[in-house]
Enzyme design. Structure first.
Site, PDB file in Angstrom:
ATOM      1  N   HIS A  14       0.902  -1.324  -0.077  1.00  0.00           N
ATOM      2  CA  HIS A  14       0.022  -0.056   0.080  1.00  0.00           C
ATOM      3  C   HIS A  14       0.829   1.154  -0.067  1.00  0.00           C
ATOM      4  O   HIS A  14       1.891   1.347   0.642  1.00  0.00           O
ATOM      5  CB  HIS A  14      -0.840  -0.017   1.382  1.00  0.00           C
TER       6      HIS A  14
ATOM      7  N   GLU B 132      -1.547  -0.640   8.289  1.00  0.00           N
ATOM      8  CA  GLU B 132      -2.430  -1.663   8.757  1.00  0.00           C
ATOM      9  C   GLU B 132      -1.808  -2.565   9.694  1.00  0.00           C
ATOM     10  O   GLU B 132      -0.600  -2.476   9.679  1.00  0.00           O
ATOM     11  CB  GLU B 132      -3.431  -2.522   7.591  1.00  0.00           C
TER      12      GLU B 132
ATOM     13  N   HIS C 170       3.227  -7.502   1.464  1.00  0.00           N
ATOM     14  CA  HIS C 170       2.674  -8.215   2.309  1.00  0.00           C
ATOM     15  C   HIS C 170       1.786  -9.328   1.673  1.00  0.00           C
ATOM     16  O   HIS C 170       0.995  -8.859   0.822  1.00  0.00           O
ATOM     17  CB  HIS C 170       2.033  -7.723   3.683  1.00  0.00           C
TER      18      HIS C 170
ATOM     19  N   ARG D 164      -1.263  -4.590  -6.366  1.00  0.00           N
ATOM     20  CA  ARG D 164      -1.057  -5.985  -6.145  1.00  0.00           C
ATOM     21  C   ARG D 164       0.401  -6.248  -7.025  1.00  0.00           C
ATOM     22  O   ARG D 164       0.418  -5.674  -8.133  1.00  0.00           O
ATOM     23  CB  ARG D 164      -2.217  -6.872  -6.894  1.00  0.00           C
TER      24      ARG D 164
HETATM   25 ZN    ZN Z   1      -2.666  -5.014   3.085  1.00  0.00          ZN
END
Ligand code: ZN
Length: 704
Positions: A490, A508, A565, A585
């Protein structure tokens, strides 16, 4: 007498609601007109009830609309203010489903911020009634000093767009200019006589006639359409401009009080015949040392009692949670009658439970009457906001969210439960309570006070809502990965703002709820520099690039922006994140969805991936065994602080968060009497300063 009626119109407001009542009256419908206020509304010093302003305004309705049938509700109670108005509006006014409500408190309220808040409370209470009555207000004045709460009240009237008429601008100037004498219209400079009542009524009916002659204005619709819309949307009011603790007030009398101790007090069970029959259903005591204690919930507490002109009378003290807060003197050295007093004994204190104790400290042989305790009023009691989750079905999802967490969601591809979310891709709705059915984003927008957000005033409202902080900032998910999730990264806020139309980036973190014995997660990568990173990604050297690390139950992993991740199959985790869905992605294991590979974002990924990655030791910490009944902080960054709690028996803590997100990971119990079970998600709103949990549960708690 030449009254300057035009000067009395302080706010025309949104005329649509009144206009629709006029139309219905014209058609000959059955309508109810209510008057809420103090002694002037009650008709004090009018020679008979039919000569008070309220009865005269009511007569205007009957004369103006001869075909209609009207019911008159006079809910004036002498010497009472809008704080009491909040607590009694439902019982004394709203239960009659009035079509029009006149509200008047300008001489019983003082012109200060406390009464600005209580007046906002009563106006909101009236406006949010299910049948959407038309509400207007007017401001009486002290005829000797010119004092009134008009300034504070008018600010509220303008904000809520309700018509408002002023006595200070119409009748009072006739006195100051000497055109009429005070004693012509008022015996005591406060209460009008018959002539005074007639003049007050004329100011109001002038305003009503003016509105009748105007085009419908404003956006507020009238009658049925509004009712339907209101029901659909829950609430229709703009956010409050005060802390708004008083809108929801509970008044405890002997029918509904939770008494924890009583010695020497007698409950008065006599029937109250009329609303002005005020000294009923309370408690009396006449002996020094007599004590009574109540359990109530709220941030603001008031005590109502009698001050009597039958001297001498006993004196009492009030203690809140053991601390003395006020002396209640039952003696009233006046001639005009016994007074119903309301003293504030807790003003925006801590939320939750309080013990209010009243003790007689002074009694006399020759006391004429016992001390009369009328009621305890508790206001501003925030409730947990329970949420109904949203679900995401994904190619890698499974059945555990239904089978392990009991969510009522069909399918065997349930990837994500969005437990606390105001995000448009999966928004939660409120389940139960005052805001049942409302979307979380709407609640956040219309009730900023629940989230500790201050809106400084009507005019500044727009500026505030366009500010970037105007979306609910966090998103809490439970993720069931039956298969591997794609490898992703991200951006941070800065990159996202520049490259994703001003979106937020995404930070996150994960708490591993459960996993298979040899589970792994992808956290970080093995490239030592940018060139190696590009080579590995563009060359598809995935086994070299990806850093896979073993994980176990209770592991906590912080994923900063730029961290590569992926959640691998067999893992169940709770994710706390910024409310954003900007994901790049990097690699999707060459999987197909509906026959096609999902889109990759190679260039943007290379832009944002941090090189070299944070070390493994820095990335993962285990919090499986945390101490019981302790708020154990797992991580804190600028977006959130995430903690874990194991409740065993009873646990409470001091909470100063603007609001708190809570998810129940396991077990069952309750919070302040609300039942809790595994899989529940809820928000503790602002002012919920001391939550009390009971039972055996594990919780994840997050705050901004
Ligand atoms: Zn994520």
């Amino acid at each position: 007498m030449n009254i300057d009626f035009e000067a009395g119109i302080k706010n025309i407001g949104d005329t649509a609601k009144l206009k629709s009542v006029f139309e219905r009256a014209q058609k000959g419908e059955v309508l109810t007109i209510a008057f809420l206020g103090g002694s002037i509304t009650q008709g004090s010093l009018a020679s008979e009830p039919s000569l008070c302003y309220a009865a005269r305004v009511f007569a205007w309705w009957e004369e103006t609309f001869p075909k209609a049938r009207f019911t008159y509700i006079n809910a004036g109670i002498g010497a009472t203010d809008s704080q009491f108005g909040c607590a009694r509006a439902a019982e004394d006014v709203l239960k009659y489903k009035p079509d029009v409500i006149s509200v008047e408190y300008a001489v019983n309220d003082e012109n200060n911020d406390h009464y600005r808040e209580t007046y906002e409370g009563v106006v909101r209470k009236l406006l949010s009634a299910r049948n959407h009555p038309a509400v207007y207000t007017f401001f009486n004045v002290c005829y000797d000093t010119g004092l009134s709460a008009e300034e504070k009240h008018l600010e509220i009237a303008k904000y809520y767009n309700i018509p408002a008429f002023s006595i200070k601008s119409t009748i009072y100037p006739l006195l100051t200019s000497g055109k009429i004498q005070n004693r012509d219209i008022t015996p005591d400079d406060l209460h009008p006589n018959d002539t005074g009542h007639e003049m007050v009524a004329s100011v109001i009916t002038y305003g009503l006639e003016k509105i009748m002659g105007l085009e419908k204005t404003g956006t507020v619709k009238g009658g049925k359409e509004l009712l339907e819309e209101g029901e659909k949307e829950g609430h229709i009011l703009p956010p409050p401009i005060t802390a708004n603790a008083y809108e929801d007030s509970v008044r405890y009398r002997n029918q509904n009080a939770d008494i924890v101790f009583c010695d020497g007090w007698t409950a008065d069970g006599e029937v109250q015949e009329h609303i002005t029959d005020i000294f009923k259903n309370g408690w009396t005591a006449g002996k020094k040392g007599a004590k009574i204690a109540f359990k109530v919930r709220g941030t603001c507490i008031g005590v109502q009692y009698r001050r009597t002109i039958n001297l001498p009378a006993p004196v009492a003290v009030v203690r809140v949670d053991g601390l003395e807060k006020a002396v209640l003197d039952g003696n009233f050295d006046e001639t005009w009658g016994d007074k119903l007093c309301l003293d504030t004994v807790l003003d925006h204190g801590k939320g939750g439970e309080h013990i209010v104790e009243i003790e007689i400290t002074e009694a006399h042989e020759d006391d004429k009457l016992p001390f009369y305790l009328v009621s305890v009023i508790a206001s501003g009691n925030p409730e947990p906001v329970f949420l109904k989750p949203a679900f995401a079905h994904t190619i890698w999802g499974g059945k555990r969210l239904r089978e392990d967490y009991g969510y009522d969601e069909p399918g065997d591809d349930i990837g994500e439960c969005w437990g606390i979310s105001a995000h448009r891709s999966g928004e939660c709705t409120v389940s139960g309570g005052s805001f049942d059915g409302m979307g979380l984003s709407k609640l956040y927008e219309t009730h900023p006070e629940l989230f500790g957000r201050v809106i400084s005033g009507g005019e500044n409202k727009k500026a505030d809502s366009s500010a970037s902080g105007d979306v609910f900032p966090l998103l809490i998910k439970i993720i069931d990965a039956k298969a591997d999730l794609s490898i992703q990264v991200h951006p941070d806020d800065e990159y996202a703002a520049k490259n994703e139309n001003g979106s937020l980036g995404k930070t996150e973190c994960w708490y591993v709820l459960d996993c298979a014995e040899d589970s792994t997660l992808v956290i970080g990568h093995n490239a030592k520099n940018k060139a190696e990173l590009e080579d590995m990604i563009r060359g598809g050297k995935w086994s070299e690039f990806i850093r896979q690390i073993p994980v176990k139950k209770g592991d906590f992993i912080q994923i900063d922006p730029g961290t590569v991740h992926a959640i691998k199959g067999g893992i169940l985790l709770l994710e706390t994140q910024q409310s954003s869905d900007i994901t790049y992605r990097v690699y999707d294991y060459d999987r197909l969805q509906n026959g096609k590979p999902r889109q990759l974002h190679i260039d943007k990924s290379i832009d944002v991936i941090t090189v070299p990655a944070k070390s493994v030791d820095e990335s993962v910490k285990n919090f499986l065994d945390t101490p019981e009944n302790t708020l154990t902080r797992m991580y804190s960054c600028k977006y959130y602080t995430v903690s874990k709690v194991k409740v065993k028996g009873e646990f409470s803590f001091e909470n100063d968060a603007p609001f708190l997100n809570v998810s129940v990971l396991s077990g069952a119990g309750e919070i302040d009497g609300f039942k809790l079970k595994k899989g529940d998600h809820f928000i503790l709103p602002a002012g919920y300063s001391k939550p009390v949990f009971k039972g055996g549960m594990e919780l994840i708690v997050s705050r901004i």
